[in-house]
Scaffold this active site. Structure first.
Site, PDB file in Angstrom:
ATOM      1  N   GLU A 185      17.899 -91.467  52.603  1.00 47.13           N
ATOM      2  CA  GLU A 185      17.588 -90.331  52.477  1.00 47.13           C
ATOM      3  C   GLU A 185      15.984 -90.588  51.954  1.00 47.13           C
ATOM      4  OE1 GLU A 185      20.962 -87.413  52.964  1.00 47.13           O
ATOM      5  OE2 GLU A 185      20.229 -87.900  51.210  1.00 47.13           O
TER       6      GLU A 185
ATOM      7  N   ASN B   4      26.489 -82.655  54.272  1.00 49.30           N
ATOM      8  CA  ASN B   4      26.437 -82.496  53.178  1.00 49.30           C
ATOM      9  C   ASN B   4      25.768 -80.860  53.236  1.00 49.30           C
ATOM     10  OD1 ASN B   4      25.960 -81.971  50.622  1.00 49.30           O
ATOM     11  ND2 ASN B   4      23.433 -83.220  50.260  1.00 49.30           N
TER      12      ASN B   4
ATOM     13  N   GLU C 193      18.916 -85.375  44.777  1.00 43.44           N
ATOM     14  CA  GLU C 193      18.445 -84.059  44.296  1.00 43.44           C
ATOM     15  C   GLU C 193      19.876 -84.483  42.795  1.00 43.44           C
ATOM     16  OE1 GLU C 193      20.387 -81.643  47.332  1.00 43.44           O
ATOM     17  OE2 GLU C 193      18.657 -81.900  48.450  1.00 43.44           O
TER      18      GLU C 193
ATOM     19  N   LYS D  13      25.702 -78.839  51.025  1.00 43.58           N
ATOM     20  CA  LYS D  13      24.601 -78.585  48.751  1.00 43.58           C
ATOM     21  C   LYS D  13      25.239 -77.771  48.631  1.00 43.58           C
ATOM     22  CE  LYS D  13      21.132 -81.068  50.986  1.00 43.58           C
ATOM     23  NZ  LYS D  13      19.664 -81.530  50.748  1.00 43.58           N
TER      24      LYS D  13
ATOM     25  N   SER E 248      15.856 -84.022  57.172  1.00 45.09           N
ATOM     26  CA  SER E 248      15.701 -82.840  58.204  1.00 45.09           C
ATOM     27  C   SER E 248      16.222 -84.426  59.926  1.00 45.09           C
ATOM     28  CB  SER E 248      13.952 -83.436  58.750  1.00 45.09           C
ATOM     29  OG  SER E 248      13.838 -82.677  57.131  1.00 45.09           O
TER      30      SER E 248
ATOM     31  N   GLY F 287      14.837 -82.122  54.172  1.00 42.89           N
ATOM     32  CA  GLY F 287      15.295 -80.046  53.733  1.00 42.89           C
ATOM     33  C   GLY F 287      12.888 -79.265  53.922  1.00 42.89           C
TER      34      GLY F 287
ATOM     35  N   HIS G   3      23.038 -88.705  45.455  1.00 44.20           N
ATOM     36  CA  HIS G   3      21.992 -87.932  46.311  1.00 44.20           C
ATOM     37  C   HIS G   3      20.093 -87.713  45.323  1.00 44.20           C
ATOM     38  CE1 HIS G   3      19.741 -83.978  48.850  1.00 44.20           C
ATOM     39  NE2 HIS G   3      21.040 -84.941  49.296  1.00 44.20           N
TER      40      HIS G   3
HETATM   41  P1  PGA Z   1      18.139 -81.928  54.866  1.00 48.10           P
HETATM   42  O1  PGA Z   1      19.168 -82.838  54.097  1.00 48.10           O
HETATM   43  O2  PGA Z   1      19.056 -82.375  56.305  1.00 48.10           O
HETATM   44  O3  PGA Z   1      17.883 -80.992  55.083  1.00 48.10           O
HETATM   45  O4  PGA Z   1      17.004 -82.690  54.797  1.00 48.10           O
HETATM   46  C1  PGA Z   1      19.662 -83.997  54.348  1.00 48.10           C
HETATM   47  C2  PGA Z   1      20.738 -84.341  53.137  1.00 48.10           C
HETATM   48  O5  PGA Z   1      19.730 -83.791  51.339  1.00 48.10           O
HETATM   49  O6  PGA Z   1      21.221 -84.802  52.632  1.00 48.10           O
END
Ligand code: PGA
Length: 250
Positions: A166, A9, A96, A11, A212, A172, A94
């Protein structure tokens, strides 16, 4: 037997030029990988991404889409437009989107259903916040998001859906759920699918872990019984790290 599915992803990162370069690198580095691998660039780079990935084993997905097919929805992108570009999959729900853009389970469910009607595959994201985890509610929150996100979807459509667990606190942040903690939630999500549908549907459901995921923890996460892949954010932006994750088994 479930097979693995590793998705990146991206983003809000990568211009068209950067997208084409990264996909060209991945086309070489991921040659011969037998499980599913997908990249999800931003909308503006999807057309170029689909063309760059042509003839390779890399699938291209979108990171979101509208809950409506067309109409007066300024700034939105429809499922029809994604299909028109040759995009075969979409990430929905997601954290976010849920947290920053206030997308509710019901709204996400509308999108999931619309994507399926148009034959797109869906990665449906679920996951608890740190507060919810500390209150001992992780399983309840995830199971509720699953039930609402899959509401009205018949069992025959499930092969087109992948679940991505997740935990919000792991995205992140560099904090990964331990493989055991992640597997516990994956197992409970699978139990929930069995309750909502059938044991066969639960056994066949791919459940990715996200939060992560890095080259140095991918292998141990993938070794868990109920973890069938990864949804990778930060580490998907670099060909060496995404390749190492996608090739966790080689
Ligand atoms: P990350 O993000 O690997 O940077 O933690 C994962 C995601 O939000 O899909």
């Amino acid at each position: 037997m479930r097979s693995y599915f590793i998705a990146g992803n991206w983003k809000m990162h990568k211009t068209v030029g950067e997208t084409v370069s990264l996909i060209n690198e991945l086309k070489n580095s991921l040659k011969g990988v037998s499980h599913k691998v997908l990249v999800a660039p931003p909308f503006t780079a999807l057309d170029a991404a689909v063309k760059a990935a042509e003839g390779s084993n890399i699938l291209v997905g979108a990171q979101n889409m509208s809950n409506k097919e067309s109409g007066a929805h300024t700034g939105e992108v429809s499922v029809v437009m994604l299909k028109d570009l040759g995009v075969g999959c979409v990430i929905l729900g997601h954290s976010e989107r849920r947290i920053i853009y206030k997308e509710s389970d019901a709204f996400i469910n509308e999108k999931v259903k619309l994507a399926l009607v148009h034959g797109l595959e869906v990665i449906l994201c679920v996951g608890e916040t740190l507060e919810e985890r500390e209150a001992g509610k992780a399983e309840t929150v995830v199971n509720e998001q699953l039930e609402k996100g899959l509401s009205g979807i018949s069992e025959d459509k499930l092969p087109r859906i992948t679940i991505a667990y997740e935990p919000v606190w792991a995205i992140g942040t560099g904090k990964t759920a331990t493989p055991e903690d992640a597997d516990e939630i994956h197992a409970s999500a699978r139990k929930k699918i069995a309750a909502l549908y059938s044991q066969a549907a639960a056994d066949a459901m791919l459940i990715q872990y996200g939060g992560s995921v890095k080259p140095d923890n991918a292998k141990e996460l993938m070794a868990m019984d109920n973890i069938d892949g990864a949804l990778v954010g930060g580490a998907a932006l670099d060909s060496a790290s995404f390749t190492a994750i996608a090739r966790f088994d080689s």
